[in-house]
Scaffold this motif. Structure first.
Motif, short mmCIF file in Angstrom:
data_model
loop_
_atom_site.label_atom_id
_atom_site.label_comp_id
_atom_site.label_asym_id
_atom_site.label_seq_id
_atom_site.Cartn_x
_atom_site.Cartn_y
_atom_site.Cartn_z
N ILE A 1 25.77 36.54 48.14
CA ILE A 1 26.41 35.90 47.51
C ILE A 1 27.21 36.72 46.17
O ILE A 1 28.94 36.54 46.73
N LEU A 2 27.60 38.07 45.92
CA LEU A 2 28.37 38.18 44.75
C LEU A 2 29.51 38.54 45.96
O LEU A 2 30.46 38.82 45.67
N LEU A 3 28.97 39.37 46.68
CA LEU A 3 30.38 39.89 47.90
C LEU A 3 30.91 38.76 48.44
O LEU A 3 32.48 38.93 49.19
N ALA A 4 31.01 37.61 48.25
CA ALA A 4 31.70 35.97 49.38
C ALA A 4 32.25 36.52 47.71
O ALA A 4 33.35 35.33 48.31
N ILE A 5 32.05 36.20 46.65
CA ILE A 5 32.76 35.52 45.55
C ILE A 5 33.90 36.65 45.50
O ILE A 5 34.95 36.45 45.20
N MET A 6 33.92 38.31 45.53
CA MET A 6 34.36 39.17 45.85
C MET A 6 35.37 38.91 47.12
O MET A 6 37.17 39.09 46.65
N ILE A 7 35.46 38.89 47.61
CA ILE A 7 36.20 38.42 49.41
C ILE A 7 36.76 37.28 49.20
O ILE A 7 37.63 37.64 50.18
N LEU A 8 36.44 36.77 48.27
CA LEU A 8 36.80 34.60 48.79
C LEU A 8 38.40 34.85 48.53
O LEU A 8 39.72 34.59 48.97
N PRO A 9 38.71 35.24 47.54
CA PRO A 9 40.41 35.71 47.48
C PRO A 9 40.99 36.07 47.93
O PRO A 9 42.24 35.50 48.35
N ILE A 10 40.37 37.41 48.58
CA ILE A 10 41.26 37.89 49.41
C ILE A 10 41.84 36.96 51.24
O ILE A 10 42.85 36.36 51.45
N ILE A 11 40.63 36.15 51.42
CA ILE A 11 41.19 35.13 52.39
C ILE A 11 41.54 34.70 52.31
O ILE A 11 42.40 34.26 53.19
N THR A 12 41.33 33.97 51.68
CA THR A 12 42.31 32.69 50.74
C THR A 12 43.86 33.14 50.64
O THR A 12 44.92 31.86 51.18
N ALA A 13 44.06 33.99 50.35
CA ALA A 13 45.75 34.68 50.45
C ALA A 13 46.05 34.75 51.03
O ALA A 13 47.35 34.15 52.08
N VAL A 14 45.79 34.92 52.34
CA VAL A 14 46.06 35.67 53.59
C VAL A 14 45.83 33.98 54.61
O VAL A 14 47.05 33.87 55.23
#
Length: 324
Positions: free
Chosen positions: A183-196
């Motif tokens: 869950i913590l990793l999902a929150i961390m990678i969410l901005p990267i995937i969203t921006a691209v």
């Protein structure tokens, strides 16, 4: 008398052309040198890791791929990556299953649904989240996420325990487990995937969207038939970038996870470990041979990351119009 002005003008025209050729040559050589330098650096890193790994693996008393224990500095050095590989893959997989659908939804909202006055600040906020340091996420996870996730883990154990994966065998313990890490990793990678993904959706040809709407499609049907097919390679490549960060995250995982050498398929039980977390926690106290063993595990993570990035490049290459 009429031939001299053209000759003078031709001389003036040749100088800029010659200067531009010199500039192109300099830029080409700098670009090529930068590419070669990058390959040399990557080869040097791989060679260093391979050399140090060879020193450790030659004295390993266990099977490096299947051993659960990690004790390279003992009288008989025994160490393996079974627990580390399992924890790294499982936590990254949980993060991807949570983050990718949410990222696609947020990207569609910003690019096709939200009014312009809301979309721009919202996109800026998402980009800002990508710049938050890992230690901040780790502290938030340890001080807020872990104490408040007991209700979710109890609910999953009650209603999804029949899947065995979400059955909890250790009740009443702090949920410092692979599921919390995911869950913590999902929150961390969410901005990267969203921006691209957002930028990919913005590159969809306007004519495709207008044609779908002109044929009577609703906005969702237009997105399903025109936007998502065009952006599929970009979504996959963005997911690969997020996966690369999830695989190599160190401090946040070390702050949240209760590390152990136990490999359990119950993701709600404490324990487990990841490559990066194990290196961060044990590098400072390891002896020279123990550091070589950590280099061996780092080499495995290095290879996995290269494979992930290579897969992303292959997917993008399948759509030349997107990569162009």
């Amino acid at each position: 008398m009429t031939s001299s002005p053209p000759a003078a003008s031709e001389g003036r025209d040749r100088r800029p052309r010659r200067d531009s050729r010199v500039g192109d040559s300099i830029f080409f050589n700098i670009s090529r040198g930068s590419g070669i330098l990058l390959l040399v650096i990557m080869a040097a890193i791989a060679g260093f890791l391979a050399y140090r790994s060879g020193l450790a693996l030659s004295k390993d008393e266990g099977n490096f791929l299947t051993t659960f224990e990690w004790n390279p500095d003992g009288p008989k050095p025994v160490f393996g990556i079974a627990v580390l590989a399992f924890g790294t893959i499982v936590s990254a997989l949980i993060a991807m299953l949570i983050a990718v659908p949410v990222a696609i939804g947020v990207a569609l909202f910003i690019s096709h649904y939200a009014p312009r006055k809301i979309a721009q600040p919202f996109a800026y906020l998402v980009d800002l989240l990508a710049a938050v340091p890992s230690i901040v996420y780790g502290l938030w996870g340890a001080l807020f996420l872990v104490p408040h996730i007991n209700g979710l883990t109890a609910w999953m154990d009650q209603y999804l325990g029949w899947t065995y994966v979400f059955s909890q065998t250790q009740h009443g313990v702090t949920p410092r487990n692979l599921f919390t890490v995911g869950i913590l990793l999902a929150i961390m990678i969410l901005p990267i995937i969203t921006a691209v993904t957002r930028e990919v959706f913005r590159q969809v040809p306007r004519m495709h969207e207008e044609a779908a709407l002109a044929l009577g499609a609703t906005r969702w049907e237009m997105i399903r038939t025109a936007v998502l097919p065009f952006g599929r390679p970009g979504i996959i490549s963005a997911s690969m970038l997020g996966l690369g960060r999830a695989l190599g995250e160190t401090i946040a995982v070390a702050t949240v996870l209760s590390a152990s050498n136990v490999l359990s398929l119950h993701v709600l039980d404490p324990g487990g470990g990841t490559f990066a977390q194990n290196i961060a926690l044990k590098f400072g106290e390891a002896l020279p041979f123990g550091r070589d063993a950590l280099m061996a595990s780092g080499l495995v993570l290095f290879v996995i990351t290269l494979l992930v990035n290579g897969a992303a490049r292959l997917i993008i290459a399948r759509r030349k119009e997107y990569s162009a």
